[in-house]
Design an enzyme around this catalytic site. Structure first.
Site, short mmCIF file in Angstrom:
data_model
loop_
_atom_site.label_atom_id
_atom_site.label_comp_id
_atom_site.label_asym_id
_atom_site.label_seq_id
_atom_site.Cartn_x
_atom_site.Cartn_y
_atom_site.Cartn_z
N GLY A 182 8.83 -16.04 12.48
CA GLY A 182 7.53 -15.73 12.32
C GLY A 182 7.61 -14.51 11.61
O GLY A 182 6.87 -13.62 11.91
N HIS A 446 -22.35 -1.20 -4.00
CA HIS A 446 -22.92 -1.68 -3.00
C HIS A 446 -23.49 -3.12 -3.40
O HIS A 446 -23.92 -2.93 -4.70
CB HIS A 446 -23.93 -1.03 -2.25
CG HIS A 446 -24.71 -1.61 -1.20
ND1 HIS A 446 -24.06 -1.86 0.11
CD2 HIS A 446 -25.88 -2.35 -1.09
CE1 HIS A 446 -24.97 -2.52 0.97
NE2 HIS A 446 -26.15 -2.95 0.29
P1 NAI Z 1 11.33 -11.98 7.24
O1 NAI Z 1 12.27 -11.09 7.47
O2 NAI Z 1 9.75 -11.36 7.00
O3 NAI Z 1 10.82 -12.83 8.83
C1 NAI Z 1 12.12 -13.44 9.37
C2 NAI Z 1 11.72 -13.40 10.94
O4 NAI Z 1 12.53 -14.61 11.35
C3 NAI Z 1 11.80 -12.17 11.52
O5 NAI Z 1 10.36 -11.98 12.38
C4 NAI Z 1 13.05 -12.55 12.71
O6 NAI Z 1 12.71 -11.99 13.95
C5 NAI Z 1 12.99 -14.22 12.70
N1 NAI Z 1 14.20 -14.84 13.18
C6 NAI Z 1 15.70 -14.43 12.54
N2 NAI Z 1 16.61 -15.19 13.16
C7 NAI Z 1 15.71 -15.91 13.93
C8 NAI Z 1 16.23 -17.02 14.83
N3 NAI Z 1 17.73 -17.48 14.75
N4 NAI Z 1 15.36 -18.13 15.36
C9 NAI Z 1 13.97 -17.57 15.23
N5 NAI Z 1 13.49 -16.46 14.48
C10 NAI Z 1 14.13 -15.92 13.86
O7 NAI Z 1 11.77 -12.88 6.43
P2 NAI Z 1 11.14 -14.29 5.31
O8 NAI Z 1 9.82 -14.54 6.53
O9 NAI Z 1 12.07 -15.22 5.41
O10 NAI Z 1 10.53 -13.77 4.33
C11 NAI Z 1 11.81 -12.95 3.56
C12 NAI Z 1 11.29 -12.04 2.63
O11 NAI Z 1 10.36 -12.43 1.63
C13 NAI Z 1 10.16 -10.76 3.30
O12 NAI Z 1 11.05 -9.79 4.14
C14 NAI Z 1 9.45 -10.33 2.22
O13 NAI Z 1 10.09 -9.37 1.40
C15 NAI Z 1 9.49 -11.45 1.21
N6 NAI Z 1 8.08 -12.12 1.24
C16 NAI Z 1 6.97 -11.32 0.78
C17 NAI Z 1 5.68 -12.07 0.90
C18 NAI Z 1 4.46 -11.31 0.51
O14 NAI Z 1 4.70 -10.27 -0.06
N7 NAI Z 1 3.43 -11.66 0.92
C19 NAI Z 1 5.57 -13.59 1.07
C20 NAI Z 1 6.70 -14.25 1.44
C21 NAI Z 1 8.17 -13.52 1.52
#
Ligand code: NAI
Ligand code: FAD
Length: 479
Positions: A182, A446
């Site tokens: 999440g 505004h």
């Molecule tokens: P993330 O690090 O944001 O979230 C990964 C989540 O998975 C964490 O909440 C973690 O607790 C959970 N997790 C880890 N292992 C797990 C398990 N075994 N079972 C269940 N939950 C688990 O990583 P995410 O979403 O893959 O994104 C990677 C990166 O991509 C982000 O850190 C961000 O830097 C970048 N990104 C940026 C965006 C934006 O700027 N809007 C949009 C999408 C990605």
């Protein structure tokens, strides 16, 4: 084997690499960029841009379903044509990626299609469709980005178990999606797929969604709306295995210590990303990486090898496109001998949820961790902003945090409509060391959502006009 010699060779044409290459060429260097898959990298092809296209489509559908009728606009029941939506999304990516190609050519950057591997600190081997070539350069910039992390039992096949890449390319809206993780990607994709009609269950290992990614008060607003939209969230949930049962997929997970099963037709794995540092012979030529594979750099983004630089996701968090691009410009200017260092006070971040969350600077907890204990915090709700009311987008607020002594803006956290577009004003304020008065005394047009920034600044001073400020202080009448 052909050998070519350049001043600067950039490896990877994502938002870090292509920007570095263009800036290097602008500065007069004979520059090449090596790319193995797609110009524009993850960002333009399987990341920021396609996800935002799909999010726009989901938001548009939601607006038709929920806002058209109250506004007196009668439309029939809308239907999602996924293959048309997919083609449109792809056309957006192709346009952006094609644009990068034109920019590189227009700046006379040579594009070398293939996979790069270091032979020496001055030499790469690039293996492409048509064979191998050796490429020499005085300076190299590594910008090879990142890829999804896998967990035991869940090897993505981009069919049953997908990463973000597969999810952004679904042929049909899944009936029931189980999202593991999440964080940024999990919540953005779950949100729009829910809007397009999927049932969604999120399994998050931590105690909450988007932990550490945003201000906890902002996350609460998104979490509430996500659940109201029908997304089921399980925290402290660890997915363990999955199996096919007829046409269904059954995921087994430990949720708060108890085993549970979840039936679905697609599993989305979004548990973080890891660096693409393992296939380039980095250690063979002595480039230092940390225990997780991220390249270590100094404030000029130099690695331990004097003529080799690294930028973007390959260097670790924050893994954001705009930070990679900022570093791209920086390294090109450092190579040109300019006296530049990475000294950004803030990397603004946006999570494209509903409503959007955007932040610049510190949260209250981070202010305290950095020695600022006496804070002024002002909050202004979108519900009190005329433009937001007219848009029917009133969920959320702007929170501004300032040092109580100097009134300097230390952090701004927005959850609400167009938070992504509003946050740049906050980033500028923090970069310039602005005080809340600088924002409060700037005339904001505004009726705009931007007025919420001005009013949040006023709220930190206790005198926002369109909300009740607490505590109300009245001037003492003269005795
Ligand atoms: P993330 O690090 O944001 O979230 C990964 C989540 O998975 C964490 O909440 C973690 O607790 C959970 N997790 C880890 N292992 C797990 C398990 N075994 N079972 C269940 N939950 C688990 O990583 P995410 O979403 O893959 O994104 C990677 C990166 O991509 C982000 O850190 C961000 O830097 C970048 N990104 C940026 C965006 C934006 O700027 N809007 C949009 C999408 C990605
Ligand atoms: P990348 O974009 O990963 O580019 C690296 C390039 O290097 C790739 O094209 C790859 O093919 C190439 N490459 C790798 N190894 C080699 C090699 N050996 N030889 C030749 N080429 C090689 N960030 C945001 O700021 N906003 C967002 O809204 C956002 N949304 C996202 C949504 C999703 C679904 C995902 C997955 C990510 C998102 N991100 C977002 C993160 C963003 O995409 C990355 O931070 C950004 O792309 C990193 O840029 P980069 O240049 O470091 O690497």
């Amino acid at each position: 084997m052909a050998t070519n010699k350049y001043d600067v060779v950039v490896i990877g044409a994502g938002p870090g690499g292509y920007v570095a290459a263009i800036r290097a060429a602008q500065l007069g260097f004979n520059t090449a960029v090596v790319e193995r898959e797609f110009l524009g990298g993850v960002c333009l092809n399987v990341g920021c841009i396609p996800s935002k296209a799909m999010i726009s489509a989901g938001h548009f559908l939601h607006r038709i379903q929920h806002d058209a009728d109250p506004m007196g606009i009668e439309v029939g029941a809308p239907k999602v044509n996924m293959s048309k939506l997919k083609n449109w999304k792809q056309s957006v990516c192709d346009k952006m990626s094609g644009g990068v190609g034109q920019l590189l050519k227009g700046n006379k950057v040579t594009i070398l299609n293939g996979e790069a591997r270091f032979k020496t600190v001055n030499e790469l081997v690039v293996r492409g469709k048509d064979g191998e070539q050796t490429v020499q350069a005085d300076h190299f910039v590594i910008a090879t980005g990142s890829r999804p992390i896998e967990i035991p039992g869940f090897t993505p096949d981009e069919n049953d178990v997908v990463t973000s890449t597969g999810a952004l390319d679904f042929e049909e809206v899944p009936k029931h999606l189980v999202t593991i993780g999440g964080g940024y990607i999990g919540i953005e994709i779950s949100s729009y797929l829910r809007k397009l009609g999927a049932e969604v269950t999120v399994l998050e290992a931590g105690k909450g969604l988007l932990v550490g990614a945003a201000d906890p008060d902002c996350v609460k607003v998104v979490e509430r709306k996500l659940k109201k939209s029908g997304v089921t969230v399980h925290t402290e949930a660890f997915a363990q295995s999955w199996k096919k049962q007829g046409k269904d997929i059954v995921v087994t997970a430990k949720v708060a210590g108890k085993e549970q099963t979840f039936k679905c037709d697609k599993v989305l794995l979004t548990v973080g990303r890891k660096p693409n540092s393992d296939e380039m012979n980095l250690s063979g030529v002595g480039i230092k990486i940390d225990e997780r594979g991220f390249i270590k750099t100094n404030a000029q983004r130099k690695t331990n090898i004097p003529n080799i630089y690294a930028i973007g996701d390959i260097c670790g968090q924050p893994m954001l496109a705009h930070k990679a691009s900022h570093e791209g410009v920086l390294v090109a200017e450092v190579i040109a001998g300019q006296n530049r260092v990475y000294d950004a006070r803030t990397v603004p971040a946006v999570i494209f949820t509903d409503p959007e969350i955007a932040s610049a600077g510190w949260t209250e907890a981070e202010c305290k961790a950095n020695g600022y204990h006496d804070l002024k915090v002002g909050k202004f709700p979108f519900g009190a902003n005329g433009r937001a009311v007219a848009l029917r987008e009133t969920d959320g607020f702007v929170k501004m945090i300032a040092d109580a002594k100097t009134h300097r803006v230390l952090g701004v956290h927005i959850v609400g409509p167009e938070a992504s577009n509003l946050i740049s004003e906050a980033a500028l304020a923090i970069e310039m060391g602005a005080c809340v008065e600088d924002i409060a005394l700037t005339i904001h047009p505004h009726p705009t959502l931007g007025e919420t920034m001005m009013e949040a600044a006023e709220a930190t001073l206790g005198h926002a006009i369109h909300t009740i400020n607490k505590p109300i202080s009245r001037p003492q009448a003269n005795a």
